[in-house]
Write a protein that holds these residues in place. Structure first.
Motif, PDB file in Angstrom:
ATOM      1  N   HIS A  16       0.838  -1.207   0.000  1.00  0.00           N
ATOM      2  CA  HIS A  16       0.000   0.000   0.000  1.00  0.00           C
ATOM      3  C   HIS A  16       0.875   1.261   0.000  1.00  0.00           C
ATOM      4  CE1 HIS A  16      -3.724  -2.231   0.415  1.00  0.00           C
ATOM      5  NE2 HIS A  16      -3.156  -2.931   1.384  1.00  0.00           N
ATOM      6  N   TYR A  17       1.964   1.219   0.758  1.00  0.00           N
ATOM      7  CA  TYR A  17       2.915   2.336   0.754  1.00  0.00           C
ATOM      8  C   TYR A  17       3.492   2.530  -0.652  1.00  0.00           C
ATOM      9  CZ  TYR A  17       3.126   2.332   5.927  1.00  0.00           C
ATOM     10  OH  TYR A  17       2.844   2.420   7.268  1.00  0.00           O
ATOM     11  N   VAL A  18       3.917   1.424  -1.256  1.00  0.00           N
ATOM     12  CA  VAL A  18       4.524   1.482  -2.594  1.00  0.00           C
ATOM     13  C   VAL A  18       3.504   1.980  -3.615  1.00  0.00           C
ATOM     14  CG1 VAL A  18       5.574   0.119  -4.441  1.00  0.00           C
ATOM     15  CG2 VAL A  18       6.239  -0.287  -2.062  1.00  0.00           C
ATOM     16  N   ASN A  19       2.282   1.444  -3.566  1.00  0.00           N
ATOM     17  CA  ASN A  19       1.238   1.873  -4.519  1.00  0.00           C
ATOM     18  C   ASN A  19       0.921   3.349  -4.373  1.00  0.00           C
ATOM     19  OD1 ASN A  19       0.983  -0.686  -5.611  1.00  0.00           O
ATOM     20  ND2 ASN A  19      -0.706  -1.266  -4.278  1.00  0.00           N
ATOM     21  N   LYS A  20       0.820   3.813  -3.142  1.00  0.00           N
ATOM     22  CA  LYS A  20       0.517   5.227  -2.892  1.00  0.00           C
ATOM     23  C   LYS A  20       1.597   6.107  -3.513  1.00  0.00           C
ATOM     24  CE  LYS A  20      -0.767   8.482   0.686  1.00  0.00           C
ATOM     25  NZ  LYS A  20      -1.264   8.616   2.045  1.00  0.00           N
ATOM     26  N   ALA A  21       2.852   5.719  -3.311  1.00  0.00           N
ATOM     27  CA  ALA A  21       3.977   6.491  -3.864  1.00  0.00           C
ATOM     28  C   ALA A  21       3.965   6.442  -5.396  1.00  0.00           C
ATOM     29  CB  ALA A  21       5.294   5.946  -3.327  1.00  0.00           C
ATOM     30  N   GLU A  22       3.801   5.250  -5.953  1.00  0.00           N
ATOM     31  CA  GLU A  22       3.867   5.092  -7.413  1.00  0.00           C
ATOM     32  C   GLU A  22       2.715   5.807  -8.119  1.00  0.00           C
ATOM     33  OE1 GLU A  22       4.318   0.836  -7.914  1.00  0.00           O
ATOM     34  OE2 GLU A  22       6.519   1.001  -7.779  1.00  0.00           O
ATOM     35  N   ARG A  23       1.547   5.832  -7.485  1.00  0.00           N
ATOM     36  CA  ARG A  23       0.408   6.567  -8.079  1.00  0.00           C
ATOM     37  C   ARG A  23       0.736   8.049  -8.242  1.00  0.00           C
ATOM     38  NH1 ARG A  23      -2.950   3.878  -4.361  1.00  0.00           N
ATOM     39  NH2 ARG A  23      -3.164   5.822  -3.219  1.00  0.00           N
ATOM     40  N   LYS A  24       1.622   8.550  -7.395  1.00  0.00           N
ATOM     41  CA  LYS A  24       1.994   9.966  -7.428  1.00  0.00           C
ATOM     42  C   LYS A  24       3.338  10.189  -8.115  1.00  0.00           C
ATOM     43  CE  LYS A  24      -1.576  11.391  -5.057  1.00  0.00           C
ATOM     44  NZ  LYS A  24      -2.476  12.446  -5.475  1.00  0.00           N
ATOM     45  N   GLY A  25       3.805   9.181  -8.870  1.00  0.00           N
ATOM     46  CA  GLY A  25       5.029   9.348  -9.638  1.00  0.00           C
ATOM     47  C   GLY A  25       6.314   9.144  -8.848  1.00  0.00           C
ATOM     48  N   ARG A  26       6.214   8.587  -7.661  1.00  0.00           N
ATOM     49  CA  ARG A  26       7.408   8.292  -6.869  1.00  0.00           C
ATOM     50  C   ARG A  26       7.727   6.801  -7.031  1.00  0.00           C
ATOM     51  NH1 ARG A  26       8.409  13.204  -3.932  1.00  0.00           N
ATOM     52  NH2 ARG A  26      10.502  12.343  -3.674  1.00  0.00           N
ATOM     53  N   THR A  27       8.795   6.334  -6.372  1.00  0.00           N
ATOM     54  CA  THR A  27       9.259   4.970  -6.631  1.00  0.00           C
ATOM     55  C   THR A  27       9.284   4.094  -5.383  1.00  0.00           C
ATOM     56  OG1 THR A  27      11.580   5.491  -6.210  1.00  0.00           O
ATOM     57  CG2 THR A  27      10.770   5.849  -8.473  1.00  0.00           C
ATOM     58  N   LYS A  28       9.303   2.789  -5.618  1.00  0.00           N
ATOM     59  CA  LYS A  28       9.470   1.800  -4.552  1.00  0.00           C
ATOM     60  C   LYS A  28      10.805   2.047  -3.847  1.00  0.00           C
ATOM     61  CE  LYS A  28      10.325  -3.153  -3.962  1.00  0.00           C
ATOM     62  NZ  LYS A  28      11.697  -2.948  -3.458  1.00  0.00           N
ATOM     63  N   GLU A  29      11.825   2.415  -4.609  1.00  0.00           N
ATOM     64  CA  GLU A  29      13.149   2.675  -4.028  1.00  0.00           C
ATOM     65  C   GLU A  29      13.086   3.828  -3.027  1.00  0.00           C
ATOM     66  OE1 GLU A  29      13.447   0.087  -7.281  1.00  0.00           O
ATOM     67  OE2 GLU A  29      12.592   2.096  -7.334  1.00  0.00           O
ATOM     68  N   GLU A  30      12.281   4.839  -3.333  1.00  0.00           N
ATOM     69  CA  GLU A  30      12.131   5.963  -2.397  1.00  0.00           C
ATOM     70  C   GLU A  30      11.401   5.513  -1.128  1.00  0.00           C
ATOM     71  OE1 GLU A  30      11.942  10.043  -4.921  1.00  0.00           O
ATOM     72  OE2 GLU A  30      10.373   8.577  -5.395  1.00  0.00           O
TER      73      GLU A  30
END
Length: 116
Positions: A16-30
């Motif tokens: 859920h953390y990763v999906n939230k970030a990726e939906r906003k153009g951020r990355t799993k690495e971040e």
């Protein structure tokens, strides 16, 4: 008895953390960088935690080194000021939620990691 989230597997919350970030153009690495900064876990540690499906309670209890700078995390998450949360485990969880929130809102990593 603690909150239900305490006994949830970190592996169930992490995507859920990763999906939230990726939906906003951020990355799993971040997201991972935030987790490493906050908890002291490393990449192999994090993989192990996910594979072993440790609970949120265990995830924070066994964190190698909770970052002292996390006390600088302030603001509202889920309608509650993180700095005013009395339950120590819930506060740790909300610190992480807040950092992921900041990531999704486009904040620069150095601000999120309180190094600016």
């Amino acid at each position: 008895m603690g909150h239900k989230i305490f006994q949830m597997a970190f592996a169930d919350i992490y995507p859920h953390y990763v999906n939230k970030a990726e939906r906003k153009g951020r990355t799993k690495e971040e997201v991972d960088e935030i987790i490493y900064w906050l908890t002291g876990y490393t990449e192999p540690h994090l993989k192990e935690v996910l594979d072993q499906r440790v609970t949120m309670e265990t995830f924070f209890a066994e964190a190698p080194s909770l970052n002292e700078s996390r006390r600088q995390i302030t603001g509202v998450i889920c309608g509650v000021r993180v700095e005013n949360i009395e339950d120590p485990l819930m506060q740790e969880i909300r610190y992480m939620d807040k950092l992921i929130d900041e990531l999704a809102k486009g904040k620069k990593m150095e601000k999120i990691l309180r190094t600016a």
